[in-house]
Design a protein around this motif. Structure first.
Motif, PDB file in Angstrom:
ATOM      1  N   VAL A 113       0.824  -1.217   0.000  1.00  0.00           N
ATOM      2  CA  VAL A 113       0.000   0.000   0.000  1.00  0.00           C
ATOM      3  C   VAL A 113       0.854   1.261   0.000  1.00  0.00           C
ATOM      4  O   VAL A 113       0.341   2.353  -0.229  1.00  0.00           O
ATOM      5  CB  VAL A 113      -0.961   0.052   1.212  1.00  0.00           C
ATOM      6  N   CYS A 114       2.145   1.109   0.242  1.00  0.00           N
ATOM      7  CA  CYS A 114       3.011   2.285   0.421  1.00  0.00           C
ATOM      8  C   CYS A 114       3.282   2.981  -0.918  1.00  0.00           C
ATOM      9  O   CYS A 114       3.721   2.340  -1.872  1.00  0.00           O
ATOM     10  CB  CYS A 114       4.337   1.860   1.058  1.00  0.00           C
ATOM     11  N   PRO A 115       3.059   4.298  -0.986  1.00  0.00           N
ATOM     12  CA  PRO A 115       3.304   5.016  -2.247  1.00  0.00           C
ATOM     13  C   PRO A 115       4.778   5.190  -2.564  1.00  0.00           C
ATOM     14  O   PRO A 115       5.115   5.675  -3.646  1.00  0.00           O
ATOM     15  CB  PRO A 115       2.637   6.375  -2.005  1.00  0.00           C
ATOM     16  N   THR A 116       5.662   4.825  -1.622  1.00  0.00           N
ATOM     17  CA  THR A 116       7.090   5.042  -1.877  1.00  0.00           C
ATOM     18  C   THR A 116       7.902   3.747  -1.895  1.00  0.00           C
ATOM     19  O   THR A 116       9.111   3.802  -2.109  1.00  0.00           O
ATOM     20  CB  THR A 116       7.697   6.013  -0.834  1.00  0.00           C
ATOM     21  N   CYS A 117       7.271   2.618  -1.643  1.00  0.00           N
ATOM     22  CA  CYS A 117       7.988   1.343  -1.789  1.00  0.00           C
ATOM     23  C   CYS A 117       8.058   1.003  -3.279  1.00  0.00           C
ATOM     24  O   CYS A 117       7.027   1.016  -3.958  1.00  0.00           O
ATOM     25  CB  CYS A 117       7.267   0.219  -1.051  1.00  0.00           C
ATOM     26  N   HIS A 149      15.099   2.699   6.222  1.00  0.00           N
ATOM     27  CA  HIS A 149      15.052   3.177   4.840  1.00  0.00           C
ATOM     28  C   HIS A 149      14.091   4.365   4.724  1.00  0.00           C
ATOM     29  O   HIS A 149      14.380   5.361   4.058  1.00  0.00           O
ATOM     30  CB  HIS A 149      14.592   2.029   3.937  1.00  0.00           C
ATOM     31  N   LYS A 150      12.979   4.255   5.425  1.00  0.00           N
ATOM     32  CA  LYS A 150      11.947   5.305   5.319  1.00  0.00           C
ATOM     33  C   LYS A 150      12.360   6.612   5.978  1.00  0.00           C
ATOM     34  O   LYS A 150      11.996   7.687   5.508  1.00  0.00           O
ATOM     35  CB  LYS A 150      10.632   4.830   5.958  1.00  0.00           C
ATOM     36  N   VAL A 151      13.075   6.518   7.128  1.00  0.00           N
ATOM     37  CA  VAL A 151      13.343   7.766   7.853  1.00  0.00           C
ATOM     38  C   VAL A 151      14.820   7.975   8.209  1.00  0.00           C
ATOM     39  O   VAL A 151      15.147   8.752   9.088  1.00  0.00           O
ATOM     40  CB  VAL A 151      12.475   7.885   9.143  1.00  0.00           C
ATOM     41  N   MET A 176      12.014   9.335   2.855  1.00  0.00           N
ATOM     42  CA  MET A 176      11.245   8.543   1.897  1.00  0.00           C
ATOM     43  C   MET A 176       9.766   8.494   2.306  1.00  0.00           C
ATOM     44  O   MET A 176       8.867   8.630   1.476  1.00  0.00           O
ATOM     45  CB  MET A 176      11.819   7.137   1.861  1.00  0.00           C
ATOM     46  N   CYS A 177       9.517   8.282   3.581  1.00  0.00           N
ATOM     47  CA  CYS A 177       8.129   8.183   4.058  1.00  0.00           C
ATOM     48  C   CYS A 177       7.434   9.529   3.883  1.00  0.00           C
ATOM     49  O   CYS A 177       7.984  10.571   4.244  1.00  0.00           O
ATOM     50  CB  CYS A 177       8.127   7.786   5.531  1.00  0.00           C
ATOM     51  N   VAL A 178       6.217   9.495   3.335  1.00  0.00           N
ATOM     52  CA  VAL A 178       5.459  10.736   3.158  1.00  0.00           C
ATOM     53  C   VAL A 178       4.340  10.870   4.192  1.00  0.00           C
ATOM     54  O   VAL A 178       3.542  11.796   4.129  1.00  0.00           O
ATOM     55  CB  VAL A 178       4.903  10.861   1.719  1.00  0.00           C
ATOM     56  N   GLY A 179       4.258   9.917   5.121  1.00  0.00           N
ATOM     57  CA  GLY A 179       3.295  10.048   6.215  1.00  0.00           C
ATOM     58  C   GLY A 179       1.846   9.830   5.831  1.00  0.00           C
ATOM     59  O   GLY A 179       0.946  10.357   6.483  1.00  0.00           O
ATOM     60  N   GLY A 194       0.166   7.112   6.125  1.00  0.00           N
ATOM     61  CA  GLY A 194      -0.481   6.267   7.131  1.00  0.00           C
ATOM     62  C   GLY A 194      -1.147   5.015   6.597  1.00  0.00           C
ATOM     63  O   GLY A 194      -1.811   4.297   7.353  1.00  0.00           O
ATOM     64  N   ARG A 195      -0.981   4.721   5.309  1.00  0.00           N
ATOM     65  CA  ARG A 195      -1.655   3.524   4.755  1.00  0.00           C
ATOM     66  C   ARG A 195      -1.128   2.235   5.376  1.00  0.00           C
ATOM     67  O   ARG A 195      -1.854   1.263   5.502  1.00  0.00           O
ATOM     68  CB  ARG A 195      -1.471   3.470   3.233  1.00  0.00           C
ATOM     69  N   CYS A 196       0.172   2.236   5.726  1.00  0.00           N
ATOM     70  CA  CYS A 196       0.757   1.034   6.339  1.00  0.00           C
ATOM     71  C   CYS A 196       0.044   0.716   7.646  1.00  0.00           C
ATOM     72  O   CYS A 196      -0.215  -0.449   7.956  1.00  0.00           O
ATOM     73  CB  CYS A 196       2.257   1.235   6.561  1.00  0.00           C
ATOM     74  N   SER A 208       2.256  -0.165  14.069  1.00  0.00           N
ATOM     75  CA  SER A 208       2.210   1.235  13.647  1.00  0.00           C
ATOM     76  C   SER A 208       3.602   1.718  13.245  1.00  0.00           C
ATOM     77  O   SER A 208       4.539   1.664  14.048  1.00  0.00           O
ATOM     78  CB  SER A 208       1.677   2.086  14.798  1.00  0.00           C
ATOM     79  N   VAL A 209       3.717   2.217  12.041  1.00  0.00           N
ATOM     80  CA  VAL A 209       5.004   2.776  11.602  1.00  0.00           C
ATOM     81  C   VAL A 209       5.329   4.056  12.369  1.00  0.00           C
ATOM     82  O   VAL A 209       6.440   4.183  12.911  1.00  0.00           O
ATOM     83  CB  VAL A 209       5.035   2.958  10.070  1.00  0.00           C
ATOM     84  N   PRO A 210       4.382   5.018  12.491  1.00  0.00           N
ATOM     85  CA  PRO A 210       4.741   6.187  13.312  1.00  0.00           C
ATOM     86  C   PRO A 210       5.019   5.802  14.762  1.00  0.00           C
ATOM     87  O   PRO A 210       5.889   6.397  15.414  1.00  0.00           O
ATOM     88  CB  PRO A 210       3.523   7.116  13.199  1.00  0.00           C
TER      89      PRO A 210
HETATM   90  S1  SF4 Z   1       3.176   6.228   6.091  1.00  0.00           S
HETATM   91 FE1  SF4 Z   1       3.613   4.044   5.667  1.00  0.00          FE
HETATM   92  S2  SF4 Z   1       2.655   3.672   3.654  1.00  0.00           S
HETATM   93 FE2  SF4 Z   1       2.824   5.902   3.863  1.00  0.00          FE
HETATM   94  S3  SF4 Z   1       4.794   6.487   2.931  1.00  0.00           S
HETATM   95 FE3  SF4 Z   1       5.213   6.139   5.131  1.00  0.00          FE
HETATM   96  S4  SF4 Z   1       5.833   3.987   5.267  1.00  0.00           S
HETATM   97 FE4  SF4 Z   1       4.824   4.234   3.266  1.00  0.00          FE
END
Ligand code: SF4
Ligand code: SF4
Length: 339
Positions: free
Chosen positions: A232-236, A290-292, A303-306, A308-310, A319-321
């Motif tokens: 679901v991640c827009p940046t993976c 990798h994301k942060v 990389m992460c745009v926040g 929240g889909r993950c 929870s990623v955050p």
């Molecule tokens: S919030 Fe999760 S799904 Fe969205 S860009 Fe960051 S890691 Fe990817």
């Protein structure tokens, strides 16, 4: 400066645009959600503005319009190979601000990272992005802290309300489609959120030493390595290759690239069976760093745009955050271990 038109007139514009573009936007797919009788919001071709889901966050991102889940990259026989002919129309893709920032990250990887990926380039060429505003923050979004809540590099902005469409069009080609449309000129500014409930703190002193923290062990217990968070991640952007041999002649077939996930078993398996990251906590650690962490070292922004889909999709409520917010304590832990 923007303008206001009737939505039924926008549908006539969509019809004209459809001759030259494929219009792709988030739509509700009824009954296709992960639990029975639930819907899912994902990207597909639309013909009318009423088809577009403006009020919910899409479960999947725009990514599949530019990076198909499965893509044939060549056909082969024993002696030769041939690339498929792609004659698709350029796309008009509707995105929110976080996803527009996500496009920049995918462009980094597929166009600017020392090589140009020809398959991505073909689908990316001529794409116009139409921004959808966010009147309020959705669950699990933390775009403000990731600095992706605002965008001004859109080709057009569209808001639909009470039978009217409010547009701010920057792109000259798109502007021409509205030449004949009755319109009322007015100021149109995109809706951007300026606050999310979820906040993240990425420690200033974050280093790779954090890899030694015990914090990652929790994820070995909880993560089931399903890979949904990556999909679901827009940046993976990772993919793997599959050679498919046709059943009527096993000497010919096609090579496809398909989405891959750093969270699932086999991602780091090498010849001989060696695997770098076996525990699911180690996979989580790789993803989070990798994301942060390391992406920013290369490109100057996280990389992460926040989006929240993950968090929205994880069946284990990981929870990623929440994980990002543990990094400061983890750094304190590893620094105190050194003393
Ligand atoms: S919030 Fe999760 S799904 Fe969205 S860009 Fe960051 S890691 Fe990817
Ligand atoms: S969605 Fe959750 S359980 Fe599945 S791989 Fe990602 S973190 Fe693990």
């Amino acid at each position: 400066m923007g303008f206001k038109i009737r939505t039924k007139d926008l549908n006539s514009v969509f019809e004209k645009m459809s001759g030259s573009y494929k219009i792709v936007a988030p739509i509700v797919v009824e009954g296709a959600g992960r639990c029975s009788e639930t819907d899912i919001v994902r990207y597909d071709e639309v013909k009318r503005v009423e088809d577009i889901e403006f009020n919910r966050k899409s479960d999947y991102s725009y990514k599949e319009a530019l990076l198909p889940i499965t893509q044939t990259i060549l056909f082969f026989t024993q002696d030769e190979y041939k690339e498929p002919v792609v004659n698709e129309k350029p796309q008009i893709i509707f995105v929110r601000s976080c996803d527009l920032h996500g496009v920049k990250r995918v462009d980094d990887i597929y166009l600017r990272n020392g090589f140009v990926d020809p398959y991505y380039k073909k689908l990316r060429e001529g794409v116009k992005f139409v921004l959808i505003g966010c009147e309020k923050s959705f669950d699990n979004c933390y775009c403000v802290d990731m600095e992706t809540n605002k965008s001004d590099n859109y080709d057009a902005y569209l808001k639909v309300s009470d039978g009217y469409a409010y547009l701010d069009i920057k792109d000259d080609e798109l502007k021409e489609y509205f030449n004949e449309t009755p319109k009322m000129e007015m100021e149109v500014n995109p809706d951007f959120v300026t606050e999310n409930k979820i906040k993240v703190n990425i420690p200033e002193n974050l280093t790779l030493d954090v890899m030694d923290s015990k914090m990652w062990d929790e994820y070995s217990e909880r993560c089931i390595a399903c890979g949904r968070c990556n999909f679901v991640c827009p940046t993976c952007t990772c993919n793997t290759m599959q050679d498919i041999y046709y059943s009527d002649n096993e000497n010919i077939g096609e090579r496809r690239r398909v989405w891959a996930s750093c969270q699932v078993p086999g991602y780091t398996t090498m010849a001989g069976g060696h695997e770098f990251r076996k525990a699911n906590g180690q996979k989580m650690r790789f993803k989070i760093m990798h994301k942060v962490y390391d992406y920013k070292k290369r490109w100057g922004y996280h990389m992460c745009v926040g989006c929240g889909r993950c968090d929205d999709i994880c069946p284990e409520y990981i929870s990623v955050p929440g994980c990002i917010n543990k990094l400061q304590d983890a750094m304190d832990e590893v620094n105190s271990n050194d003393k």
